[in-house]
Write a protein that holds these residues in place. Structure first.
Motif, mmCIF file in Angstrom:
data_model
loop_
_atom_site.group_PDB
_atom_site.id
_atom_site.type_symbol
_atom_site.label_atom_id
_atom_site.label_comp_id
_atom_site.label_asym_id
_atom_site.label_seq_id
_atom_site.Cartn_x
_atom_site.Cartn_y
_atom_site.Cartn_z
ATOM 1 N N ASN A 137 0.843 -1.194 0.000
ATOM 2 C CA ASN A 137 0.000 0.000 0.000
ATOM 3 C C ASN A 137 0.880 1.245 0.000
ATOM 4 O OD1 ASN A 137 0.906 0.286 2.666
ATOM 5 N ND2 ASN A 137 -1.009 -0.409 3.574
ATOM 6 N N ASP A 138 0.255 2.395 0.013
ATOM 7 C CA ASP A 138 1.004 3.645 -0.075
ATOM 8 C C ASP A 138 1.818 3.928 1.180
ATOM 9 O OD1 ASP A 138 -0.003 4.156 -2.636
ATOM 10 O OD2 ASP A 138 -1.803 5.099 -1.832
ATOM 11 N N ASP A 139 1.358 3.435 2.333
ATOM 12 C CA ASP A 139 2.136 3.630 3.559
ATOM 13 C C ASP A 139 3.467 2.886 3.469
ATOM 14 O OD1 ASP A 139 0.049 5.114 4.641
ATOM 15 O OD2 ASP A 139 -0.896 3.353 5.537
ATOM 16 N N ILE A 140 3.423 1.640 2.980
ATOM 17 C CA ILE A 140 4.658 0.873 2.805
ATOM 18 C C ILE A 140 5.545 1.543 1.756
ATOM 19 C CG2 ILE A 140 5.599 -1.328 2.021
ATOM 20 C CD1 ILE A 140 4.334 -1.571 4.731
ATOM 21 N N ALA A 141 4.918 2.019 0.673
ATOM 22 C CA ALA A 141 5.698 2.698 -0.377
ATOM 23 C C ALA A 141 6.393 3.934 0.180
ATOM 24 C CB ALA A 141 4.778 3.083 -1.532
ATOM 25 N N ALA A 142 5.689 4.710 1.011
ATOM 26 C CA ALA A 142 6.292 5.917 1.601
ATOM 27 C C ALA A 142 7.457 5.556 2.517
ATOM 28 C CB ALA A 142 5.226 6.696 2.374
ATOM 29 N N MET A 143 7.322 4.446 3.246
ATOM 30 C CA MET A 143 8.424 4.006 4.101
ATOM 31 C C MET A 143 9.660 3.679 3.270
ATOM 32 S SD MET A 143 6.569 1.496 6.839
ATOM 33 C CE MET A 143 8.170 0.942 7.393
ATOM 34 N N ILE A 144 9.450 3.004 2.153
ATOM 35 C CA ILE A 144 10.570 2.603 1.299
ATOM 36 C C ILE A 144 11.229 3.827 0.670
ATOM 37 C CG2 ILE A 144 11.172 1.385 -0.827
ATOM 38 C CD1 ILE A 144 8.995 -0.653 -0.049
ATOM 39 N N VAL A 145 10.413 4.738 0.163
ATOM 40 C CA VAL A 145 10.967 5.946 -0.469
ATOM 41 C C VAL A 145 11.716 6.784 0.556
ATOM 42 C CG1 VAL A 145 10.361 8.101 -1.616
ATOM 43 C CG2 VAL A 145 9.210 5.980 -2.284
ATOM 44 N N GLY A 146 11.168 6.889 1.774
ATOM 45 C CA GLY A 146 11.849 7.652 2.825
ATOM 46 C C GLY A 146 13.160 7.008 3.240
ATOM 47 N N ALA A 147 13.146 5.671 3.395
ATOM 48 C CA ALA A 147 14.368 4.961 3.767
ATOM 49 C C ALA A 147 15.410 5.063 2.663
ATOM 50 C CB ALA A 147 14.054 3.496 4.053
ATOM 51 N N ALA A 148 14.967 5.044 1.405
ATOM 52 C CA ALA A 148 15.904 5.186 0.291
ATOM 53 C C ALA A 148 16.580 6.547 0.326
ATOM 54 C CB ALA A 148 15.163 4.996 -1.033
ATOM 55 N N ALA A 149 15.824 7.581 0.633
ATOM 56 C CA ALA A 149 16.411 8.924 0.714
ATOM 57 C C ALA A 149 17.464 8.990 1.808
ATOM 58 C CB ALA A 149 15.308 9.952 0.955
ATOM 59 N N ARG A 150 17.180 8.382 2.949
ATOM 60 C CA ARG A 150 18.148 8.403 4.056
ATOM 61 C C ARG A 150 19.386 7.579 3.728
ATOM 62 N NH1 ARG A 150 13.293 7.779 6.725
ATOM 63 N NH2 ARG A 150 13.638 5.552 7.088
ATOM 64 N N ALA A 151 19.223 6.556 2.865
ATOM 65 C CA ALA A 151 20.339 5.679 2.514
ATOM 66 C C ALA A 151 21.084 6.164 1.282
ATOM 67 C CB ALA A 151 19.818 4.263 2.284
ATOM 68 N N GLY A 152 20.675 7.291 0.724
ATOM 69 C CA GLY A 152 21.346 7.820 -0.462
ATOM 70 C C GLY A 152 21.005 7.065 -1.731
ATOM 71 N N ILE A 153 19.859 6.394 -1.752
ATOM 72 C CA ILE A 153 19.425 5.643 -2.938
ATOM 73 C C ILE A 153 18.429 6.497 -3.721
ATOM 74 C CG2 ILE A 153 18.216 3.563 -3.739
ATOM 75 C CD1 ILE A 153 19.134 2.203 -1.117
ATOM 76 N N GLU A 154 18.711 6.711 -4.975
ATOM 77 C CA GLU A 154 17.843 7.564 -5.784
ATOM 78 C C GLU A 154 16.551 6.841 -6.163
ATOM 79 O OE1 GLU A 154 19.771 9.062 -9.218
ATOM 80 O OE2 GLU A 154 21.254 10.216 -8.098
ATOM 81 N N VAL A 155 15.453 7.530 -5.946
ATOM 82 C CA VAL A 155 14.134 7.065 -6.390
ATOM 83 C C VAL A 155 13.579 8.127 -7.332
ATOM 84 C CG1 VAL A 155 11.759 6.565 -5.670
ATOM 85 C CG2 VAL A 155 13.676 5.769 -4.258
ATOM 86 N N PRO A 156 13.352 7.753 -8.591
ATOM 87 C CA PRO A 156 13.328 6.403 -9.152
ATOM 88 C C PRO A 156 14.604 5.999 -9.883
ATOM 89 C CG PRO A 156 12.314 7.889 -10.690
ATOM 90 C CD PRO A 156 12.756 8.729 -9.523
ATOM 91 N N GLY A 157 15.672 6.799 -9.806
ATOM 92 C CA GLY A 157 16.866 6.508 -10.584
ATOM 93 C C GLY A 157 17.405 5.110 -10.372
ATOM 94 N N ALA A 158 17.572 4.722 -9.102
ATOM 95 C CA ALA A 158 18.090 3.387 -8.801
ATOM 96 C C ALA A 158 16.975 2.400 -8.486
ATOM 97 C CB ALA A 158 19.055 3.474 -7.616
ATOM 98 N N LEU A 159 15.889 2.907 -7.928
ATOM 99 C CA LEU A 159 14.818 2.022 -7.469
ATOM 100 C C LEU A 159 13.467 2.702 -7.706
ATOM 101 C CD1 LEU A 159 14.795 -0.768 -5.986
ATOM 102 C CD2 LEU A 159 14.459 0.518 -3.859
#
Length: 338
Positions: A251-273
């Motif tokens: 769901n969107d809550d899980i998606a927001a968690m992933i996008v937020g964690a990616a930002a903190r980890a330096g992972i580009e969304v959607p560039g890398a994921l």
């Protein structure tokens, strides 16, 4: 009736039994008179005494009793699975209640827990129709029928399960198809850790895996995501190392968690994921970056649920089986690649 009985009756609703006791006739006789039952042989004098006593005691007929005598309570009980009460579920139930209200029916929603310690609500409120948002178990069907209720949806005679309900699986299929159009070739699934959602999540996960296989994509992994898990960035790096380029979020809550964690980890969304959510909640459009999401028309689903109840209650024409719905993809920044 003695002074003591009159005193005990004060402050509560006067019943037909009270009227009968006050003049020394049977409860059935009072019922025949007050309901004006056709064919009942009641003398004019007894009829006069019953009506006089009812007026003197302030008897008011119970609307519930009247409706049950007619076999019509005009109550629809909607049984909700033990899921978190969120945005799309509220929209579904609100629309069902609105349609039923316009038709003259009161709606009661009820969450039936597996570890039920109280009597099921269908045994307490005498609903005219019981509608489940997901198929009832055989034991639930037996319990509903034991309460004298025969109007049940989904049809307990037919075999209906979550995996055969388009509203459950079509969103996951569209999520995968969308990721495929963005160039993702290796897919992972992010599931909620909430055990109440495990069955629904498993069905969506299987639907997504089937769609990925049909499109020639590689299904890499499926993980439960805990809202309080601080190791999510580690998981995302592991997915990247395994070649995952797209994530189907439950769901969107899980998606927001992933996008937020990616930002903190330096992972580009959607560039890398690339990440796509489900439900199209408001959070999807105001999160940064905004989150692509799939929406199932909950309002339309609510109308269909109400239609099933009205079909059972009044024989109104309705769509047989499961509703024909559309899943709509709202593309946003979380999947928009050059």
């Amino acid at each position: 009736m003695t002074p003591r009985e009159v005193k005990e009756m004060a402050g509560r609703r006067v019943t037909a039994a009270d009227v009968a006791r006050s003049i020394g006739v049977s409860r059935a006789t009072v019922g025949y008179v007050l309901n004006d039952t056709p064919g009942a042989r009641i003398s004019p004098e007894t009829r006069r005494r019953v009506l006089q006593a009812a007026a003197h005691l302030g008897y008011q007929p119970s609307r519930v009793a009247q409706s049950l005598a007619r076999g019509r309570s005009r109550i629809v009980l909607i049984v909700v699975p033990d899921w978190p009460f969120e945005y799309t579920l509220r929209a579904h139930l609100d629309e069902a209640a609105r349609v039923l209200d316009e038709a003259g029916y009161a709606t009661i929603t009820y969450t039936h827990h597996e570890s039920e310690h109280t009597r099921p609500l269908w045994k307490l409120v005498e609903p005219e129709v019981v509608v489940g948002l997901v198929p009832f178990t055989p034991s639930e069907v037996r319990s509903i029928r034991a309460a004298g209720i025969t109007r049940i949806a989904p049809d307990p005679v037919r075999h209906v399960d979550l995996g055969s309900m388009p509203a459950v699986v079509m969103g996951a299929e569209l999520q995968v198809r969308h990721l495929a159009t963005t160039g993702c070739r290796r897919i992972a699934f992010a599931a909620p850790s909430d055990k109440r959602l495990s069955d629904l999540s498993a069905v969506r996960q299987r639907a997504a895996a089937r769609e990925a296989a049909a499109l020639g994509l590689e299904w890499v992994d499926a993980r439960e995501i805990d809202y309080h898990d601080e190791s999510l960035p580690t998981l995302l790096h592991g997915w990247l190392a395994a070649g995952v380029s797209g994530v189907v979020a439950f769901n969107d809550d899980i998606a927001a968690m992933i996008v937020g964690a990616a930002a903190r980890a330096g992972i580009e969304v959607p560039g890398a994921l690339a990440v796509v959510g489900h439900d199209n909640k408001p959070v999807a459009s105001y999160f940064a970056p905004t989150i692509s999401s799939v929406a199932i028309d909950s309002v339309d689903l609510g109308r269909w649920t109400a239609g099933q109840a009205l079909h059972l209650a009044e024989g109104r024409t309705t769509t047989e089986g499961v509703p024909e719905l559309n899943a709509i993809l709202f593309p946003r920044e979380s999947t928009k690649r050059p």
